[in-house]
Motif scaffolding. Sequence first.
Motif, PDB file in Angstrom:
ATOM      1  N   ALA A 227       0.876  -1.236  -0.150  1.00  0.00           N
ATOM      2  CA  ALA A 227      -0.118  -0.079  -0.074  1.00  0.00           C
ATOM      3  C   ALA A 227       0.750   1.266  -0.141  1.00  0.00           C
ATOM      4  O   ALA A 227       2.301   1.371   0.383  1.00  0.00           O
ATOM      5  CB  ALA A 227      -0.930   0.038   1.292  1.00  0.00           C
ATOM      6  N   GLU A 228       0.165   2.434  -0.513  1.00  0.00           N
ATOM      7  CA  GLU A 228       0.993   3.634  -0.348  1.00  0.00           C
ATOM      8  C   GLU A 228       0.111   4.841  -0.244  1.00  0.00           C
ATOM      9  O   GLU A 228      -1.223   4.795  -0.736  1.00  0.00           O
ATOM     10  CB  GLU A 228       1.823   3.898  -1.846  1.00  0.00           C
ATOM     11  N   GLY A 229       0.386   5.846   0.419  1.00  0.00           N
ATOM     12  CA  GLY A 229      -0.377   6.965   0.601  1.00  0.00           C
ATOM     13  C   GLY A 229      -0.043   7.613   1.914  1.00  0.00           C
ATOM     14  O   GLY A 229       1.183   7.455   2.578  1.00  0.00           O
ATOM     15  N   THR A 230      -0.896   8.533   2.368  1.00  0.00           N
ATOM     16  CA  THR A 230      -0.539   9.215   3.675  1.00  0.00           C
ATOM     17  C   THR A 230      -0.627   8.132   4.865  1.00  0.00           C
ATOM     18  O   THR A 230      -0.930   7.118   4.788  1.00  0.00           O
ATOM     19  CB  THR A 230      -1.423  10.207   3.811  1.00  0.00           C
ATOM     20  N   TYR A 231      -0.422   8.663   6.129  1.00  0.00           N
ATOM     21  CA  TYR A 231      -0.394   7.714   7.282  1.00  0.00           C
ATOM     22  C   TYR A 231      -1.856   7.423   7.326  1.00  0.00           C
ATOM     23  O   TYR A 231      -2.240   6.230   7.919  1.00  0.00           O
ATOM     24  CB  TYR A 231       0.038   8.326   8.490  1.00  0.00           C
ATOM     25  N   GLU A 232      -2.829   8.282   7.193  1.00  0.00           N
ATOM     26  CA  GLU A 232      -4.252   8.162   7.651  1.00  0.00           C
ATOM     27  C   GLU A 232      -4.732   7.040   6.498  1.00  0.00           C
ATOM     28  O   GLU A 232      -5.560   6.037   6.797  1.00  0.00           O
ATOM     29  CB  GLU A 232      -5.051   9.330   7.337  1.00  0.00           C
ATOM     30  N   GLU A 233      -4.236   7.018   5.302  1.00  0.00           N
ATOM     31  CA  GLU A 233      -4.710   6.002   4.550  1.00  0.00           C
ATOM     32  C   GLU A 233      -4.179   4.859   4.518  1.00  0.00           C
ATOM     33  O   GLU A 233      -5.070   3.786   4.314  1.00  0.00           O
ATOM     34  CB  GLU A 233      -4.096   6.699   2.799  1.00  0.00           C
ATOM     35  N   VAL A 234      -2.923   4.790   4.742  1.00  0.00           N
ATOM     36  CA  VAL A 234      -2.447   3.386   4.855  1.00  0.00           C
ATOM     37  C   VAL A 234      -3.028   2.551   6.003  1.00  0.00           C
ATOM     38  O   VAL A 234      -2.983   1.376   6.155  1.00  0.00           O
ATOM     39  CB  VAL A 234      -0.907   3.107   4.657  1.00  0.00           C
ATOM     40  N   SER A 235      -3.031   3.673   7.227  1.00  0.00           N
ATOM     41  CA  SER A 235      -3.485   3.009   8.502  1.00  0.00           C
ATOM     42  C   SER A 235      -5.020   2.074   8.330  1.00  0.00           C
ATOM     43  O   SER A 235      -5.339   1.810   9.471  1.00  0.00           O
ATOM     44  CB  SER A 235      -3.379   3.963   9.537  1.00  0.00           C
TER      45      SER A 235
END
Length: 250
Positions: A227-235
Amino acid sequence: MTGFILETEGLTKQFAGFVAVKDVHLKVREGTIHALIGPNGAGKTTCFNLITKFLQPSAGTIRYDGKDITKAAPHDVAQDGLVRSFQISAVFPHLTALENVRLALQRPTGLSFRFWKAEHVLESLNERARDLLEAVGLSEFVETPAVSLPYGRKRALEIATTLALEPKVMLLDEPMAGMGHEDIARVSALIRKVSKDRTVLMVEHNLEVVADLSDTITVLQRGQILAEGTYEEVSRNEEVRQAYMGTGDE
């Protein structure tokens, strides 16, 4: 202009039939802090070794600052500003903080082999060395031998020696490893400060640090991007939670 200073396409590394990194497409945007995370054995360190040319890929390409560096030598990419901290931050324990940074400064000036010369030969580097030490919060430790520095301060000295090469991209491999809360806070603030003029790619297990510092996070699992993205997205990604964040495995 893509805005990406570092890119890999199909990056793959095999060791005697074992695939450590498989088909990794990584894009690091210039001027950002990009974190590479994942459980043990995910391929993070192998990726770092491939990007900094300590390993040659089995397949794929690496582009840095618009150039194909897939077959470049480690010292060449470091000279071009793609610098992994340990490449030049093997701190000399019995030299002072100033002397350590001054040695690192010699490389770009062509004075690399003159550290044994008389003191006056290197005096021209003192001002820049002091500026770098001030930048990392070590002004009061200028004359302190590296061996006597507290652990967090020693890591700050390593960052100062890295900065001496004027990197465009700094690759930091677990910069918070072994630190207490106070040192983590200090070095996190330092990384944020030095990132204002450059790009940072880091491997880090401390998820609080990752959440606080990172603009983009790439999650690796078994050598592949999960996965990849902001912390909020990947979390929020259920696969990530199962593979990494929810396991408690560092």
